[in-house]
Design a protein around this motif. Structure first.
Motif, PDB file in Angstrom:
ATOM      1  N   CYS A  97      47.782  34.680  39.425  1.00  0.00           N
ATOM      2  CA  CYS A  97      46.672  33.854  38.920  1.00  0.00           C
ATOM      3  C   CYS A  97      46.635  33.822  37.397  1.00  0.00           C
ATOM      4  CB  CYS A  97      45.334  34.354  39.465  1.00  0.00           C
ATOM      5  SG  CYS A  97      44.979  33.811  41.137  1.00  0.00           S
ATOM      6  N   ILE A  98      46.919  34.943  36.778  1.00  0.00           N
ATOM      7  CA  ILE A  98      46.946  34.987  35.312  1.00  0.00           C
ATOM      8  C   ILE A  98      48.066  34.088  34.788  1.00  0.00           C
ATOM      9  CG2 ILE A  98      47.382  36.478  33.317  1.00  0.00           C
ATOM     10  CD1 ILE A  98      45.920  38.727  34.903  1.00  0.00           C
ATOM     11  N   VAL A  99      49.234  34.153  35.416  1.00  0.00           N
ATOM     12  CA  VAL A  99      50.348  33.292  35.016  1.00  0.00           C
ATOM     13  C   VAL A  99      49.995  31.832  35.242  1.00  0.00           C
ATOM     14  CG1 VAL A  99      52.756  32.675  35.518  1.00  0.00           C
ATOM     15  CG2 VAL A  99      52.081  35.083  35.414  1.00  0.00           C
ATOM     16  N   TYR A 100      49.497  31.510  36.434  1.00  0.00           N
ATOM     17  CA  TYR A 100      49.121  30.134  36.758  1.00  0.00           C
ATOM     18  C   TYR A 100      48.069  29.601  35.788  1.00  0.00           C
ATOM     19  CZ  TYR A 100      46.514  26.322  38.784  1.00  0.00           C
ATOM     20  OH  TYR A 100      45.860  25.127  38.925  1.00  0.00           O
ATOM     21  N   PRO A 139      41.015  27.073  35.264  1.00  0.00           N
ATOM     22  CA  PRO A 139      42.104  28.036  35.037  1.00  0.00           C
ATOM     23  C   PRO A 139      41.782  29.096  33.982  1.00  0.00           C
ATOM     24  CG  PRO A 139      43.010  25.855  35.283  1.00  0.00           C
ATOM     25  CD  PRO A 139      41.511  25.694  35.199  1.00  0.00           C
ATOM     26  N   VAL A 140      41.066  28.728  32.936  1.00  0.00           N
ATOM     27  CA  VAL A 140      40.685  29.733  31.927  1.00  0.00           C
ATOM     28  C   VAL A 140      39.747  30.763  32.552  1.00  0.00           C
ATOM     29  CG1 VAL A 140      39.378  30.093  29.786  1.00  0.00           C
ATOM     30  CG2 VAL A 140      41.099  28.286  29.904  1.00  0.00           C
ATOM     31  N   LEU A 141      38.772  30.303  33.328  1.00  0.00           N
ATOM     32  CA  LEU A 141      37.878  31.245  34.020  1.00  0.00           C
ATOM     33  C   LEU A 141      38.663  32.129  34.992  1.00  0.00           C
ATOM     34  CD1 LEU A 141      34.797  28.974  34.803  1.00  0.00           C
ATOM     35  CD2 LEU A 141      34.906  30.863  33.164  1.00  0.00           C
ATOM     36  N   LEU A 142      39.658  31.554  35.647  1.00  0.00           N
ATOM     37  CA  LEU A 142      40.499  32.319  36.563  1.00  0.00           C
ATOM     38  C   LEU A 142      41.242  33.434  35.825  1.00  0.00           C
ATOM     39  CD1 LEU A 142      41.690  32.571  39.474  1.00  0.00           C
ATOM     40  CD2 LEU A 142      43.479  30.985  38.704  1.00  0.00           C
ATOM     41  N   VAL A 143      41.799  33.103  34.676  1.00  0.00           N
ATOM     42  CA  VAL A 143      42.507  34.114  33.878  1.00  0.00           C
ATOM     43  C   VAL A 143      41.547  35.237  33.482  1.00  0.00           C
ATOM     44  CG1 VAL A 143      43.655  34.559  31.660  1.00  0.00           C
ATOM     45  CG2 VAL A 143      44.310  32.567  33.025  1.00  0.00           C
ATOM     46  N   ALA A 147      41.894  39.025  34.680  1.00  0.00           N
ATOM     47  CA  ALA A 147      42.342  39.936  33.619  1.00  0.00           C
ATOM     48  C   ALA A 147      41.418  41.134  33.432  1.00  0.00           C
ATOM     49  CB  ALA A 147      42.478  39.174  32.298  1.00  0.00           C
ATOM     50  N   VAL A 148      40.171  41.002  33.814  1.00  0.00           N
ATOM     51  CA  VAL A 148      39.204  42.058  33.498  1.00  0.00           C
ATOM     52  C   VAL A 148      39.178  43.219  34.490  1.00  0.00           C
ATOM     53  CG1 VAL A 148      37.701  40.551  32.135  1.00  0.00           C
ATOM     54  CG2 VAL A 148      37.274  40.843  34.582  1.00  0.00           C
ATOM     55  N   VAL A 149      39.766  43.013  35.673  1.00  0.00           N
ATOM     56  CA  VAL A 149      39.782  44.096  36.659  1.00  0.00           C
ATOM     57  C   VAL A 149      41.171  44.225  37.279  1.00  0.00           C
ATOM     58  CG1 VAL A 149      37.334  43.973  37.273  1.00  0.00           C
ATOM     59  CG2 VAL A 149      38.969  42.583  38.503  1.00  0.00           C
TER      60      VAL A 149
END
Length: 168
Positions: A97-100, A139-143, A147-149
């Motif tokens: 998800c971070i990559v996407y 996508p920014v919200l997804l990253v 990323a936070v957990v």
């Protein structure tokens, strides 16, 4: 899990599921020859172009076509994988998800810039920005969410069993 993450996860799941037909029926028309689409799909795209003044879809510049090709080849398969992972709450989806999300957010910058600053965007530029902006924001919200957990969906039952077995 808090209410916010629960709501976000539902938004992400809906985004991935809805993006499948959007990619196949609409977006892919910028890459795949028209003969492979039913007339209603071609009419839908023409309606979008006429109603919203989407000059990128109507003119298909090479840089835009290359982004759509990446969407079809890389993102479309990911939508299925991500939908499954969000439905089943699988923590292994975190890094993908971070990559996407990073990839999509990056591709949206030139598209939104084109709509905001290009003379070809015309009077419907804000309409186009409002249509395309969710494809940057989600996508920014997804990253950020991923990323936070380390474990976005918390501990799994299998993970708990394996820890229990190690303790014995």
């Amino acid at each position: 899990m808090g209410l916010l993450t629960s709501v976000l996860d539902r938004i992400f799941l809906a985004y991935f599921i809805l993006h499948i037909p959007t990619t196949v029926i609409v977006d892919s028309q910028s890459v795949v020859p028209a003969q492979y689409f039913p007339s209603w799909a071609k009419e839908l795209l023409q309606w979008h172009i006429k109603t919203n003044g989407d000059h990128l879809v109507s003119s298909n510049p090479l840089w835009f076509v290359s982004l759509v090709a990446c969407e079809i080849l890389l993102q479309l398969p990911f939508f299925f994988v991500a939908s499954y992972a969000f439905l089943k709450r699988r923590n292994w989806i975190r890094i993908p998800c971070i990559v996407y999300g990073s990839h999509v957010a990056t591709t949206m910058v030139p598209i939104l810039s084109e709509f905001l600053f290009s003379p070809e965007a015309g009077p419907k530029r804000l309409t186009l920005v409002s249509i395309y902006l969710p494809y940057l924001v989600v996508p920014v919200l997804l990253v950020v969410r991923m990323a936070v957990v380390e474990r976005p969906f918390g501990s799994t039952a299998a993970g708990k069993r394996s820890k229990k077995n190690k303790a014995q």
